[in-house]
Design an enzyme around this catalytic site. Structure first.
Site, PDB file in Angstrom:
ATOM      1  N   TYR A 147       0.804  -1.218   0.000  1.00  0.00           N
ATOM      2  CA  TYR A 147       0.000   0.000   0.000  1.00  0.00           C
ATOM      3  C   TYR A 147       0.842   1.275   0.000  1.00  0.00           C
ATOM      4  CZ  TYR A 147      -4.394  -2.456   0.879  1.00  0.00           C
ATOM      5  OH  TYR A 147      -5.499  -3.242   0.771  1.00  0.00           O
ATOM      6  N   LYS A 214       2.325 -13.796   6.024  1.00  0.00           N
ATOM      7  CA  LYS A 214       2.350 -14.828   4.973  1.00  0.00           C
ATOM      8  C   LYS A 214       3.831 -15.121   4.658  1.00  0.00           C
ATOM      9  CE  LYS A 214       0.380 -17.500   1.958  1.00  0.00           C
ATOM     10  NZ  LYS A 214      -0.165 -18.783   2.402  1.00  0.00           N
ATOM     11  N   ASP A 268      -3.495 -17.104   5.783  1.00  0.00           N
ATOM     12  CA  ASP A 268      -4.653 -17.853   5.284  1.00  0.00           C
ATOM     13  C   ASP A 268      -5.242 -18.735   6.385  1.00  0.00           C
ATOM     14  OD1 ASP A 268      -2.203 -19.051   5.021  1.00  0.00           O
ATOM     15  OD2 ASP A 268      -2.656 -20.109   3.170  1.00  0.00           O
ATOM     16  N   ASP A 292      -5.927  -4.975   6.108  1.00  0.00           N
ATOM     17  CA  ASP A 292      -7.072  -4.400   5.413  1.00  0.00           C
ATOM     18  C   ASP A 292      -8.133  -5.477   5.194  1.00  0.00           C
ATOM     19  OD1 ASP A 292      -8.614  -2.559   4.142  1.00  0.00           O
ATOM     20  OD2 ASP A 292      -7.471  -2.523   2.283  1.00  0.00           O
TER      21      ASP A 292
END
Ligand code: NAP
Length: 401
Positions: A147, A214, A268, A292
């Site tokens: 971002y 992740k 995940d 987000d």
């Protein structure tokens, strides 16, 4: 009088000036409703001993039409000077050279932690079987990751230049004509975010902080977020935290009394676990993009964005805000749900140490929804509910204070 901050501690005067940005679209409606609740709650709880002098500062469409700027420097200066501010939603100008006024406020004031508490208010409809078990606070890094806005359009000269550099200097082949984005994640920004999350857990007596990443795939960005998070826990909070690994290795799986457990989960898998075992998570610290997605997914578990409060917090100042957009089709209709802004104000009072006012607001808002007095968005989901306008909803909260 202004709030001041010395060595990380706020000094809040009893008669306090707080800047507000009213917001665009439905912003004026929800601000009017929220301000009524804030003023009455403070009056009810503290009598004449405490009060707020609201100072309007401009941004968004009102800034553009009044002084020709979407985000005037005076607004940023006023927020810096007053340390704490609150805002309604702002329109994102399309093609006006500013990506988003909201993002610009966060970046210019270095509000590095986006803080989103998510908890259930009965009887708001929820897709969860046991929504009362959802009670978490997300600390999302606000300044870097994908971002950061470092990207080049497919087919542009700049994209080709970066692509050529990667091929010639780094031996990396990109598909021809690819768009390219850069994902920076730094130790300094990770550590200040995780430190803020741990401090929050300690101050609010919460059982755990989970580092969401992740890192199994993106080894040098999200993969580094995890050890940097554990490092700051060990460096800054050694006597107050314990790792999940140590809980099992040294304490038979039972955390010692009063210690915050630091654990990590791959992104995940965490999305599954917050659905299947939500009561195992209390504070979640995560890089920008994951945060987000997770914030909105969790908000959905407790009834959607209309109810979710939020804050953007840095070392120097903090801005509390409604988490939804301007809902322009309802502008001026006195219709939409002001709960997100009202609950953001309750967070603001907590942050200022005016905890009794914060509690009174949350209690009265819950009582109002529980008795079935709600705005259109909840009325269409709760059978038998009494639909009222935005202002009448706020007045009913005030009645119950
Ligand atoms: P939005 O304004 O959040 O509205 C989308 C829908 O969400 C609305 O049509 C409404 O649903 C529901 N909704 C939003 N606020 C509500 C409230 N207070 N009470 C009840 N329902 C509410 O999203 P958008 O239409 O995508 O964005 C509009 C503008 O807001 C854009 O300029 C966008 O950039 C900006 N924006 C600003 C912020 C911010 O300031 N933080 C955040 C997001 C978007 P129904 O139609 O089903 O009634």
């Amino acid at each position: 009088m202004k709030i001041t901050k010395h060595e990380g501690r706020l000094a809040v005067p009893d008669k306090v000036d707080i800047p507000f940005i009213e917001g665009d679209g439905t912003g004026p409606d929800i601000w009017r409703a929220a301000r009524l609740v804030f003023d009455r709650a403070v009056g009810k709880v503290y009598g004449a001993a405490r009060s707020i002098a609201w100072q309007e500062v401009l941004a968004g469409e009102k800034g553009f039409t009044t002084v020709g700027e979407w985000l005037p420097d005076e607004t940023l200066d006023a927020i810096r000077e007053h340390v704490v501010a609150i805002k309604g939603p702002l329109t994102t100008p399309v093609g006006k050279g500013i990506r988003s006024v909201n993002v610009a406020i966060r970046q210019k004031l270095d509000l590095y932690a986006c803080v989103r508490p998510v908890s259930y208010i009965e009887p708001v409809p929820s897709p969860m079987k046991e929504p009362a078990k959802v009670n978490m606070v997300i600390f999302r890094e606000n300044t870097e990751d994908l971002y950061a806005g470092i990207e080049w359009q497919a087919g542009s000269g700049d994209a080709e230049k970066v692509s050529r550099f990667l091929k010639e200097e780094m031996g990396v082949d990109l598909p021809p004509g690819a768009g390219i984005g850069i994902k920076p994640i730094s130790a300094a920004n990770t550590k200040r975010l995780v430190a803020a999350a741990i401090t929050y857990a300690i101050e609010n007596d919460l059982a755990s902080v989970t580092l969401m990443h992740k890192g199994n795939i993106m080894k040098f960005t999200e993969g580094a977020f995890r050890p940097w998070g554990y490092e700051v826990a060990a460096e800054g909070f050694a006597d107050k935290v314990i790792t999940e690994a140590d809980v099992y290795a040294k304490h038979d799986g039972r955390p010692p009394e009063g210690m915050v457990v630091i654990k990590d989960r791959i992104a995940d898998m965490l999305f599954q676990q917050v659905l299947l075992r939500p009561d195992e998570f209390h504070v979640i610290a995560t890089p920008n993009l994951n945060g987000d997605y997770l914030s909105d997914a969790l908000a959905a578990q407790v009834g959607g964005l209309g109810m979710a409060p939020g804050a953007n917090i840095g070392d120097a100042c903090a801005v509390f805000e409604a988490t939804h957009g301007t809902a322009p089709k309802y502008a001026g209709q006195d219709k939409v749900n002001p709960s997100s802004l009202i609950l953001s104000g309750a967070m603001m009072f907590d942050y200022m140490g005016w905890k009794e006012a914060a509690e009174a607001i949350r209690r009265s808002l819950q009582a109002t929804i529980k008795e079935g007095t709600v705005t259109y968005d909840l009325a269409r989901q709760i059978s038998g509910a009494r639909e009222v306008k935005c202002s009448a909803f706020a007045e009913r909260i005030v009645d119950q204070l």
